[in-house]
Design an enzyme around this catalytic site. Structure first.
Site, PDB file in Angstrom:
ATOM      1  N   GLY A  88       5.956 -35.067  82.214  1.00  0.00           N
ATOM      2  CA  GLY A  88       6.222 -34.357  80.974  1.00  0.00           C
ATOM      3  C   GLY A  88       7.642 -34.581  80.483  1.00  0.00           C
ATOM      4  O   GLY A  88       8.417 -35.351  81.073  1.00  0.00           O
ATOM      5  N   ASP A 108       1.520 -46.365  74.362  1.00  0.00           N
ATOM      6  CA  ASP A 108       1.022 -46.088  73.020  1.00  0.00           C
ATOM      7  C   ASP A 108       1.368 -47.266  72.123  1.00  0.00           C
ATOM      8  O   ASP A 108       2.539 -47.559  71.886  1.00  0.00           O
ATOM      9  CB  ASP A 108       1.659 -44.796  72.492  1.00  0.00           C
ATOM     10  N   ASP A 122      -8.308 -34.841  98.736  1.00  0.00           N
ATOM     11  CA  ASP A 122      -8.326 -33.388  98.830  1.00  0.00           C
ATOM     12  C   ASP A 122      -6.990 -32.823  98.363  1.00  0.00           C
ATOM     13  O   ASP A 122      -6.003 -33.550  98.205  1.00  0.00           O
ATOM     14  CB  ASP A 122      -8.632 -32.927 100.259  1.00  0.00           C
ATOM     15  N   SER A 181       1.327 -41.932  83.519  1.00  0.00           N
ATOM     16  CA  SER A 181       1.423 -41.733  82.074  1.00  0.00           C
ATOM     17  C   SER A 181       2.717 -40.996  81.765  1.00  0.00           C
ATOM     18  O   SER A 181       2.927 -39.878  82.231  1.00  0.00           O
ATOM     19  CB  SER A 181       0.227 -40.917  81.565  1.00  0.00           C
ATOM     20  N   ASN A 182       3.572 -41.641  80.985  1.00  0.00           N
ATOM     21  CA  ASN A 182       4.859 -41.032  80.629  1.00  0.00           C
ATOM     22  C   ASN A 182       4.726 -40.308  79.296  1.00  0.00           C
ATOM     23  O   ASN A 182       5.427 -40.612  78.335  1.00  0.00           O
ATOM     24  CB  ASN A 182       5.941 -42.119  80.568  1.00  0.00           C
ATOM     25  N   ARG A 205      20.799 -43.610  87.659  1.00  0.00           N
ATOM     26  CA  ARG A 205      20.361 -44.482  86.561  1.00  0.00           C
ATOM     27  C   ARG A 205      21.539 -44.894  85.691  1.00  0.00           C
ATOM     28  O   ARG A 205      21.689 -46.082  85.343  1.00  0.00           O
ATOM     29  CB  ARG A 205      19.319 -43.771  85.711  1.00  0.00           C
ATOM     30  N   HIS A 238     -11.759 -35.686  93.374  1.00  0.00           N
ATOM     31  CA  HIS A 238     -11.929 -34.815  94.537  1.00  0.00           C
ATOM     32  C   HIS A 238     -12.946 -35.357  95.533  1.00  0.00           C
ATOM     33  O   HIS A 238     -13.076 -34.834  96.644  1.00  0.00           O
ATOM     34  CB  HIS A 238     -12.344 -33.409  94.082  1.00  0.00           C
ATOM     35  N   ILE A 285      11.500 -34.149  79.851  1.00  0.00           N
ATOM     36  CA  ILE A 285      12.639 -33.639  80.622  1.00  0.00           C
ATOM     37  C   ILE A 285      13.406 -32.637  79.753  1.00  0.00           C
ATOM     38  O   ILE A 285      13.762 -32.932  78.615  1.00  0.00           O
ATOM     39  CB  ILE A 285      13.557 -34.785  81.064  1.00  0.00           C
TER      40      ILE A 285
END
Length: 483
Positions: free
Chosen positions: A423, A348, A457, A398-399, A289, A453, A425
């Site tokens: 989540g 958001d 699976d 979702s970040n 990056r 589900h 870093i």
């Protein structure tokens, strides 16, 4: 005088309605916006009673569960009455306002209260109209008029929306405007602020000038302290409702994106969820990056984040496990596998949680995804996401780590069958290998996957996650999977 909206038993209704027809004062109805939407929140009026309006002038801005919509006039005339206050809910097929329209003949008033028949013509309410049997019948006619006719006057601020009347109005909008791709609302706004569209660098497809492009120029000229015109809306925004101290019990209406969240989360209660979690080492991805940031800046991407890489890795993994890119129909007992990877990204915003969609990720490069994300973020911040920008999602990320937290239990958005949540870093110590006691510094990101589900699976979710992890931890491996 406008058509009254009070009790049908009022004897004055018939007389008032007849006067309305004779004076060409007609109801301007909220047309069908589509997607099953039956009501919208009124955000702001652009007109006042007694004000003269022309065709294509902005009437008001409304917000559905999915997008903001600017409604423009299809008539020349004078506004006589507004039928709602800012913050109220307006209903499809009901009057937004009443207007004394010019050049609308009393006979055959298809826009003045007649109900459209099956072949597109209308029965009038003027002097040649059949006698009205009851007040209820007259009101039904007024309710059903011009809904179909006015649908072409709904302007949803979106990329690619083209007005068919554009060339017909070239003299009104100016010769320069006809050479630039833009909507009537954008052209009017630029004219009001003396902005030459020919000098604006459009950020839409094919150089199309968007509303956000004009607003950026206007904001650059104005003082940063100047308040937004939307501050008058009755909806309590995120900054005042979720973080401010409340001195007393307060009941507020649920509007906009929050209404969509209520509906989606209520539907998600029917989904038997499963959750799978893992951790990802993003050391190599960080180096890639950082090495691409100079190239991204040349393309106008001033901040290259991890998210475009996560989205592209998801798309490549979905190619191997397409069931996670499907939608379920329980009533029909079917799964629809989608060829396009339309990845929604939870954002958001001031108006609540929005999920703009990056379309056809399987055909986009990492940098092209980054470009599209920048566009969507800009529109989301301005509250100008169109229905096109937030529809047709087949897979969601979702970040949440951008705010904080590690692992979570992401909720699937029906009819989708999978969702991922990244989540925060963290820099943590990790053993170099299972056979060595050597410890190194690693940038670790938790990942949590949620699945329906009924369609996915645990083994399939784990294999998908392992492949996604391979692409993220070894970014060069994505090149071998790209076409």
């Amino acid at each position: 005088m406008p058509l009254p909206s009070h009790d049908d038993n009022d004897d004055n209704d018939v007389m008032t309605a007849a006067t309305t027809a004779n004076t060409n004062t007609i109801p301007f109805l909220l047309a069908d916006i589509g997607e099953g939407i039956s009501e919208v929140e009124l955000l702001q009026w652009f007109v006042t009673p007694g004000e003269k309006v022309s065709q294509f002038d902005r009437i008001c801005e409304v917000q559905s569960d999915k997008a903001n919509v600017e409604i423009t006039s299809r008539f020349d005339g004078v506004v006589t009455e507004l039928c709602g206050n800012v913050g109220e809910m307006m209903f499809v097929g009901k009057p937004l306002l009443y207007i004394a329209a010019e050049n609308v003949p009393p006979s055959g008033q298809q826009r003045g209260g007649g109900a459209n028949n099956t072949n597109g013509s209308s029965s009038g309410v003027g002097e040649h109209a059949p006698p009205v049997e009851s007040v209820g019948e007259l009101k039904q006619q007024a309710t059903l008029h011009n809904v179909d006719d006015e649908s072409d006057r709904l302007h949803i601020p979106s990329v690619g929306s083209v007005y068919t009347n554009f060339e017909q109005n070239k003299e009104r909008e100016g010769s320069m405007a006809t050479k630039v791709l833009s909507s009537p609302a954008v052209r009017k706004m630029s004219k009001e602020h003396n902005i030459d569209l020919g000098t604006v660098l459009g950020t839409g497809p094919g150089g199309r000038v968007l509303k956000s492009d004009i607003l950026n120029i206007i904001n650059a000229k104005e003082s940063p302290a100047k308040g937004s015109s939307r501050s008058s809306t009755s909806t309590i925004q995120k900054g005042s409702a979720t973080t401010a101290q409340i001195g007393e019990d307060t009941t507020v209406p649920i509007r906009g994106y929050n209404r969509l969240m209520v509906k989606s989360m209520t539907a998600s209660l029917q989904v038997p969820h499963m959750v799978y979690a893992d951790e990802i080492n993003v050391n190599a991805l960080t180096e890639v990056r950082d090495s691409l940031r100079p190239l991204a800046k040349e393309m106008g991407i001033h901040k290259l984040t991890y998210l475009p890489f996560f989205i592209k890795a998801s798309s490549l993994a979905l190619t191997k496990y397409p069931v996670l890119n499907s939608t379920i129909d329980v009533d029909e007992m079917t799964l629809t596998y989608h060829k396009d990877h339309n990845v929604g990204v939870a954002v958001d915003t001031e108006r609540g949680l929005a999920v703009p969609v990056v379309k056809k990720c399987q055909d986009k490069s990492v940098l092209e995804i980054a470009e599209e994300l920048n566009r969507l973020y800009s529109l989301a911040a301005e509250g100008n996401l169109s229905e096109c920008d937030i529809s047709d999602c087949t897979f969601t990320l979702s970040n949440i780590g951008a705010i904080g937290g590690t692992y979570m239990s992401p909720v699937v958005l029906p009819p989708q069958v999978a969702i991922g949540a990244m989540g925060r870093i963290q820099r943590l110590p990790r053993f170099v290998s299972d056979k060595s006691d050597e410890v190194e510094s690693a940038r670790i990101m938790p990942i949590s996957w949620g699945g329906d589900h009924r369609a996915v699976d645990g083994a399939t979710m784990a294999r998908f996650s392992n492949l996604w992890k391979l692409y993220v931890e070894n970014p060069s491996s994505m090149m071998f999977a790209m076409r």
